[in-house]
Design a protein around this motif. Structure first.
Motif, mmCIF file in Angstrom:
data_model
loop_
_atom_site.group_PDB
_atom_site.id
_atom_site.type_symbol
_atom_site.label_atom_id
_atom_site.label_comp_id
_atom_site.label_asym_id
_atom_site.label_seq_id
_atom_site.Cartn_x
_atom_site.Cartn_y
_atom_site.Cartn_z
ATOM 1 N N ARG A 209 -3.631 13.433 6.589
ATOM 2 C CA ARG A 209 -3.632 12.358 5.833
ATOM 3 C C ARG A 209 -2.591 11.884 4.979
ATOM 4 N NH1 ARG A 209 -7.857 8.958 7.086
ATOM 5 N NH2 ARG A 209 -9.305 9.791 8.141
ATOM 6 N N TRP A 210 -2.556 11.008 4.178
ATOM 7 C CA TRP A 210 -1.188 10.520 3.689
ATOM 8 C C TRP A 210 -0.995 11.628 2.548
ATOM 9 C CZ3 TRP A 210 2.986 7.289 2.804
ATOM 10 C CH2 TRP A 210 3.430 7.360 1.706
ATOM 11 N N ARG A 211 -1.847 11.997 1.783
ATOM 12 C CA ARG A 211 -1.585 13.159 0.651
ATOM 13 C C ARG A 211 -0.969 14.400 1.444
ATOM 14 N NH1 ARG A 211 0.249 14.347 -4.181
ATOM 15 N NH2 ARG A 211 -0.889 16.208 -5.107
ATOM 16 N N GLU A 212 -1.427 14.926 2.261
ATOM 17 C CA GLU A 212 -0.718 16.199 2.811
ATOM 18 C C GLU A 212 0.482 15.896 3.416
ATOM 19 O OE1 GLU A 212 -4.937 16.430 2.222
ATOM 20 O OE2 GLU A 212 -3.990 14.912 3.428
ATOM 21 N N ASN A 213 0.602 14.621 4.066
ATOM 22 C CA ASN A 213 2.052 14.278 4.697
ATOM 23 C C ASN A 213 3.008 14.082 3.639
ATOM 24 O OD1 ASN A 213 3.696 13.632 7.026
ATOM 25 N ND2 ASN A 213 3.250 11.568 6.232
ATOM 26 N N TRP A 214 2.669 13.613 2.551
ATOM 27 C CA TRP A 214 3.373 13.436 1.456
ATOM 28 C C TRP A 214 4.015 14.797 0.596
ATOM 29 C CZ3 TRP A 214 4.072 14.125 -3.879
ATOM 30 C CH2 TRP A 214 4.904 13.407 -4.428
ATOM 31 N N GLN A 215 2.927 15.587 0.728
ATOM 32 C CA GLN A 215 3.320 16.900 -0.244
ATOM 33 C C GLN A 215 4.131 17.587 0.776
ATOM 34 O OE1 GLN A 215 -0.938 18.212 -0.622
ATOM 35 N NE2 GLN A 215 -0.275 18.281 -2.733
ATOM 36 N N PRO B 161 0.750 -1.296 -0.021
ATOM 37 C CA PRO B 161 0.067 0.138 -0.103
ATOM 38 C C PRO B 161 0.743 1.290 -0.034
ATOM 39 C CG PRO B 161 -0.236 -1.212 2.124
ATOM 40 C CD PRO B 161 0.466 -2.234 1.065
ATOM 41 N N ARG B 162 1.848 1.316 0.848
ATOM 42 C CA ARG B 162 2.681 2.492 0.874
ATOM 43 C C ARG B 162 3.415 2.878 -0.565
ATOM 44 N NH1 ARG B 162 5.877 5.429 5.079
ATOM 45 N NH2 ARG B 162 7.964 6.041 4.087
ATOM 46 N N MET B 163 3.743 1.772 -1.297
ATOM 47 C CA MET B 163 4.102 2.301 -2.637
ATOM 48 C C MET B 163 3.051 2.567 -3.558
ATOM 49 S SD MET B 163 7.462 1.850 -1.880
ATOM 50 C CE MET B 163 8.236 2.231 -3.317
ATOM 51 N N GLN B 164 2.163 2.054 -3.526
ATOM 52 C CA GLN B 164 0.922 2.601 -4.179
ATOM 53 C C GLN B 164 0.495 3.750 -4.077
ATOM 54 O OE1 GLN B 164 -2.276 -0.423 -5.351
ATOM 55 N NE2 GLN B 164 -1.477 -1.493 -3.235
ATOM 56 N N TYR B 165 0.425 4.286 -2.697
ATOM 57 C CA TYR B 165 0.061 5.728 -2.311
ATOM 58 C C TYR B 165 1.325 6.601 -2.733
ATOM 59 C CZ TYR B 165 -2.882 3.135 1.142
ATOM 60 O OH TYR B 165 -3.991 2.443 1.654
ATOM 61 N N HIS B 166 2.715 6.119 -2.883
ATOM 62 C CA HIS B 166 3.770 7.050 -3.523
ATOM 63 C C HIS B 166 3.343 7.082 -4.848
ATOM 64 C CE1 HIS B 166 7.034 7.660 -0.957
ATOM 65 N NE2 HIS B 166 7.040 6.477 -0.325
ATOM 66 N N ALA B 167 2.905 6.206 -5.526
ATOM 67 C CA ALA B 167 2.639 6.251 -7.204
ATOM 68 C C ALA B 167 1.246 7.197 -7.274
ATOM 69 C CB ALA B 167 2.219 4.929 -7.670
ATOM 70 N N GLN B 168 0.335 6.916 -6.522
ATOM 71 C CA GLN B 168 -0.883 8.009 -6.748
ATOM 72 C C GLN B 168 -0.407 9.177 -6.536
ATOM 73 O OE1 GLN B 168 -3.982 6.993 -3.489
ATOM 74 N NE2 GLN B 168 -5.356 6.900 -5.135
ATOM 75 N N SER B 169 0.238 9.569 -5.545
ATOM 76 C CA SER B 169 0.747 10.872 -5.205
ATOM 77 C C SER B 169 1.511 11.535 -6.257
ATOM 78 C CB SER B 169 1.391 11.161 -3.933
ATOM 79 O OG SER B 169 0.922 10.828 -2.523
#
Length: 450
Positions: free
Chosen positions: A433-439, A23-31
């Motif tokens: 959330r993931w998206r904000e944290n990733w940004q 899941p973490r790598m999928q979230y990377h790709a999605q971001s």
């Protein structure tokens, strides 16, 4: 001109495992997609990835690696053959894609991934970024005679350390891992990117829970009512083992309903299911002895892995009266709903390195679900005992926590107060959330390459 350059940005995400269970790598790709990158994913494709990846075909391509053939070699020779096969498969996949600006590589597994990716980056002059989830050598040592003292494991550690140090940037999942990478492995720069639940993991209302139970009852009789006598009552339209829907559209929990305990496991040695099994047995004995004090439990255990069939055979032999276990295979969209519908989560993950954190707890917290988690070195970076969940060291402590949580369920004033306290802590966790944290944490690392 700027817009044209953004469209040409290319990234490659590499997982030498099943992308559907990463899941973490999928979230990377999605971001990366959401930041207007073109993304190639190189991985095995054993389970269904996120729809956002498979449906973005103009921007995202998944390149499936060839499965390693089954052999009758000795364990050490099997590892060598697997490394050789994966080296060729990964090289062929990398050669087939357009040159990206950087490779984002999941570790573990680091062998042969880090070696192949380093060589590819050296030739093509693209950047290498490693996302450290754990250490490869500690995972390999788990199933190897001699453990970390084995010559093969020492070689794996050296290779992981040497080629890992060649990367341009690094992410890791805990502050403790960052400290270890920098001080003991001389690796940097390292950015701590904590796992955060994406938006699909969130609390849901009772009507949504009822719809989920109705759906699951078609395949799993444990969610069906023992009888449909309540449908004879005036105003009852639908009924499950836990809920009933009235003709006016309102949904109610059934009186004296059973509680739902959920655990997600990969059914591997680094998640010892026997701990939960023993704890449930102890709870069963207490609940049978004091049936008015302890409620019945419906235990939902999700996931797949090598030890699943072994434990399913043991589960099928059980004659328990107060504890029922179901091991469903859930659709991607149903897993978050199951977490949000449960009354308590259990995490059995323990870390081979002591330096990573279980993402399943992040998902549970995102869904508003308190958790009982197996204790190890870094766990306090996520689970704080008595603040957002419980920590246990053995099956007896877990059994005691289950009895405390489900005593006089669901009307125990003390537990309702504790649950309210946990909910406030989990709401704070859900704010990022993931998206904000990733940004905030990851995007600047990639932008620095341009």
């Amino acid at each position: 001109m700027v817009e044209l350059q953004l469209k040409k940005r290319r990234a490659c995400v590499i997982v030498l495992g099943d992308i559907g269970r990463s899941p973490r790598m999928q979230y990377h790709a999605q971001s990366l997609l959401e930041d207007n990158y073109n993304v190639d994913i190189i991985s095995y494709l054993e389970s269904r990835p996120l729809d956002s990846l498979t449906q973005a075909q103009s921007q995202c391509q998944i390149h499936e690696l060839s499965s390693v053939p089954v052999t009758n070699l000795t364990p050490k020779l099997k590892l060598l053959f697997k490394a050789f096969w994966q080296t060729l498969s990964l090289l062929m996949a990398l050669i087939s894609i357009r040159r990206p600006q950087f490779l984002l590589v999941q570790n573990p597994p680091g062998i042969p991934t880090l070696i192949v990716c380093y060589l590819y980056c050296a030739v093509t002059r693209c950047k290498l970024v490693i996302d450290w989830h754990n250490y490869t050598f500690t995972v390999l040592a788990l199933g190897m005679a001699g453990g970390e003292k084995s010559g093969l494991i020492r070689l794996a550690k050296w290779l992981e350390r040497y080629f890992g140090s060649k990367a341009h940037s690094h992410f890791c999942v805990t502050q403790a891992m960052k400290d270890d990478l920098q001080h003991n492995w001389n690796i940097g720069p390292v950015t701590v990117l904590y796992d955060r639940a994406p938006s699909q993991f969130h609390p849901i209302d009772l009507s949504q829970k009822h719809d989920l139970f109705m759906k699951l009852s078609k395949d799993y009789p444990q969610f069906m009512p023992e009888c449909y006598a309540d449908l004879k009552q005036s105003g009852v339209q639908e009924s499950t083992a836990l809920t009933q829907k009235l003709s006016n559209g309102s949904v109610l929990y059934k009186p004296q309903r059973q509680a739902i305990l959920v655990s997600s496991t990969s059914w591997t040695p680094d998640e010892d299911f026997s701990i939960l099994f023993k704890a449930l047995k102890a709870y069963e004995e207490s609940a049978v002895a004091e049936p008015l004090k302890y409620t019945s439990l419906l235990v939902v255990i999700t996931g797949k892995g090598p030890q699943k069939s072994h434990y399913e055979e043991k589960i099928a032999e059980l004659q328990w009266k107060k504890v029922t276990i179901v091991t469903p295979w859930l659709e991607i969209e149903d897993y978050p709903k199951v977490l949000a519908s449960a009354d308590l989560g259990v995490c059995l993950h323990w870390s081979t390195s002591g330096l990573d954190l279980p993402m399943k707890v992040v998902d549970m917290f995102g869904s508003g679900l308190p958790v009982c988690a197996y204790n190890f070195k870094c766990l306090p970076e996520l689970v704080k005992h008595g603040e957002n969940g419980f920590v246990f060291n053995n099956h007896q402590e877990l059994s005691d926590q289950l009895k405390i949580w489900f005593e006089d369920f669901p009307h125990n004033p003390s537990i309702l107060e504790t649950r309210s306290h946990f909910s406030r802590s989990l709401q704070e966790f859900q704010e990022l959330r993931w998206r904000e944290n990733w940004q905030q944490r990851a995007a600047p690392v990639f932008e620095a390459f341009y």
